[in-house]
Design a protein around this motif. Structure first.
Motif, short mmCIF file in Angstrom:
data_model
loop_
_atom_site.label_atom_id
_atom_site.label_comp_id
_atom_site.label_asym_id
_atom_site.label_seq_id
_atom_site.Cartn_x
_atom_site.Cartn_y
_atom_site.Cartn_z
N GLY A 28 4.45 2.90 -14.11
CA GLY A 28 3.47 2.73 -13.04
C GLY A 28 3.75 1.57 -12.10
N VAL A 29 2.98 1.56 -11.01
CA VAL A 29 2.95 0.44 -10.09
C VAL A 29 1.50 0.02 -9.86
N SER A 30 1.30 -1.24 -9.53
CA SER A 30 -0.01 -1.74 -9.11
C SER A 30 -0.07 -1.61 -7.59
N PHE A 31 -0.84 -0.64 -7.11
CA PHE A 31 -0.86 -0.25 -5.71
C PHE A 31 -1.91 -1.08 -5.00
N VAL A 32 -1.47 -2.07 -4.22
CA VAL A 32 -2.35 -3.10 -3.69
C VAL A 32 -3.20 -2.57 -2.54
N ASN A 52 5.43 7.46 -12.13
CA ASN A 52 4.57 8.60 -12.45
C ASN A 52 3.10 8.19 -12.54
N ALA A 53 2.80 6.94 -12.20
CA ALA A 53 1.43 6.45 -12.32
C ALA A 53 1.21 5.29 -11.36
N ALA A 54 -0.06 5.09 -11.00
CA ALA A 54 -0.41 3.97 -10.13
C ALA A 54 -1.77 3.43 -10.53
N ALA A 55 -1.89 2.11 -10.49
CA ALA A 55 -3.18 1.45 -10.66
C ALA A 55 -3.76 1.17 -9.28
N VAL A 56 -4.99 1.62 -9.07
CA VAL A 56 -5.70 1.36 -7.81
C VAL A 56 -6.78 0.34 -8.11
N MET A 57 -6.89 -0.70 -7.25
CA MET A 57 -7.62 -1.90 -7.65
C MET A 57 -8.70 -2.30 -6.65
N ASP A 97 1.69 13.76 -7.69
CA ASP A 97 1.46 13.97 -9.13
C ASP A 97 1.37 12.66 -9.90
N MET A 98 0.81 11.64 -9.28
CA MET A 98 0.64 10.36 -9.95
C MET A 98 -0.57 10.38 -10.88
N ALA A 99 -0.40 9.89 -12.11
CA ALA A 99 -1.55 9.59 -12.96
C ALA A 99 -2.20 8.31 -12.44
N ILE A 100 -3.51 8.22 -12.56
CA ILE A 100 -4.24 7.13 -11.93
C ILE A 100 -4.96 6.26 -12.96
N MET A 101 -4.84 4.95 -12.78
CA MET A 101 -5.73 4.01 -13.46
C MET A 101 -6.55 3.31 -12.38
#
Length: 335
Positions: A28-32, A52-57, A97-101
């Motif tokens: 994942g990445v931390s998507f600022v 395959n994943a991104a954290a949205v903050m 197709d990114m999984a999301i946190m």
């Protein structure tokens, strides 16, 4: 012919049962968050590194300890920090197709460390709790609405958790009535041992700024050696709680001594050391990523305007437009 097909089916089932299932890692990445909506020009660079994943903050803001009310979801915030912005970011990332946190965070005035957030009166504790619940439950609802794979209930709030344990246990129960996906909490690297509610969550979340090397330009080998000091404890902690460990943040600045105190972000560190960032990042991948107790992680941090950030003169955490971006891409592609 029927006997042959039956025998083949039995062979396949037995063979599959004998093979341990290993879930894919969260790469994942931390998507600022930013002030504007995003489109494919902002999200395609994330897909290009095979994330395959991104954290949205989304963010909530506290003026100071004497004014503990959390301000959130206002028209004075950046678009990406609000509920509408988070939803739009998720929709754009889902196209790849990114999984999301969803990872709500607090910002204290002047950038004070949230781990020290501690009220001096019962009245202020109540205000903090009431407004934190309003903040976090709003985004728990959004996590359910958008089918986010992971929801993070807080980030680096050690004193808040230590002083108000009943509040946190009750908050988790309330979140569970709203959101049906996986829960975690983002504990600081030296905090997670003392966090009391891991058994109530699905992942042990750690912002993984573990010290791994005292060298000015750490080598891959020295950083791997540094990880060997931490890995046995992480493995035992995961096995004791029967929960995988998720690095809710990980990364290194492109600066001298990047492995010594990886959490530092102050401007007094003015050197640029791209090799240090390369080596520390590669060592983390080599040392940790294939461990059974490890679920993956979210790189800190990735800005939406890819072409305008990072670069060879930048000494901050972002890997964008630096040599380390290719290291991450190569690793994410095959893991």
């Amino acid at each position: 012919m029927r006997y042959f097909c039956y025998a083949l089916l039995v062979f396949i089932l037995v063979g599959c049962a004998a093979t341990k299932y290993v879930p894919s890692k969260i790469n994942g990445v931390s998507f600022v968050a930013a002030g504007n909506a995003v489109d494919s020009t902002h999200t395609q660079p994330v897909a290009n590194i095979y994330a395959n994943a991104a954290a949205v903050m989304p963010f909530g803001f506290i003026r100071d300890k004497s004014h503990p009310e959390i301000i959130h979801s206002t028209n004075r915030q950046w678009f990406g920090e609000t509920k509408a912005g988070v939803k739009q970011y998720i929709e754009a990332l889902r196209k790849h197709d990114m999984a999301i946190m969803i990872k709500p965070q607090l910002w204290l005035r002047h950038g004070e460390f949230t781990g020290f957030l501690k009220m001096e009166s019962e009245a202020n504790w109540k205000i903090l709790e009431e407004t934190y619940s309003s903040f976090i439950l709003k985004f728990a609802e959004l996590a359910q609405e958008t089918n986010a794979e992971v929801f993070c209930i807080g980030t680096e709030l050690e004193e808040f958790i230590k002083n108000r344990p009943d509040y946190w246990h009750n908050l988790i129960k309330e979140i569970r009535t709203i959101y049906k996906g996986k829960l975690t909490y983002a504990a600081n690297w030296d905090e997670f041992w003392r966090t009391s509610f891991w058994a109530e969550l699905d992942y042990i979340g750690i912002d993984a700024y573990f010290p791994v090397s005292d060298m000015q330009t750490p080598t891959v080998e020295d950083c791997i050696k540094g990880w060997e000091k931490h890995k046995p404890g992480l493995k035992e902690f995961s096995e004791t709680l029967d929960r995988p460990i998720l690095f809710t943040e990980f990364g290194y600045r492109s600066v001298d001594y990047t492995g010594k105190e990886p959490w530092r972000y102050d401007r007094s560190m003015t050197s640029v050391n791209l090799e240090a960032q390369n080596n520390a990042t590669q060592a983390l991948f080599n040392a940790v990523w294939k461990e059974d107790w490890f679920a993956g992680g979210y790189l800190w941090k990735w800005f939406i305007d890819h072409d305008r950030v990072g670069g060879l003169e930048n000494n901050q955490f972002t890997p964008q437009n630096k040599p380390v971006e290719e290291i991450i891409k190569a690793h994410y592609k095959v893991n």
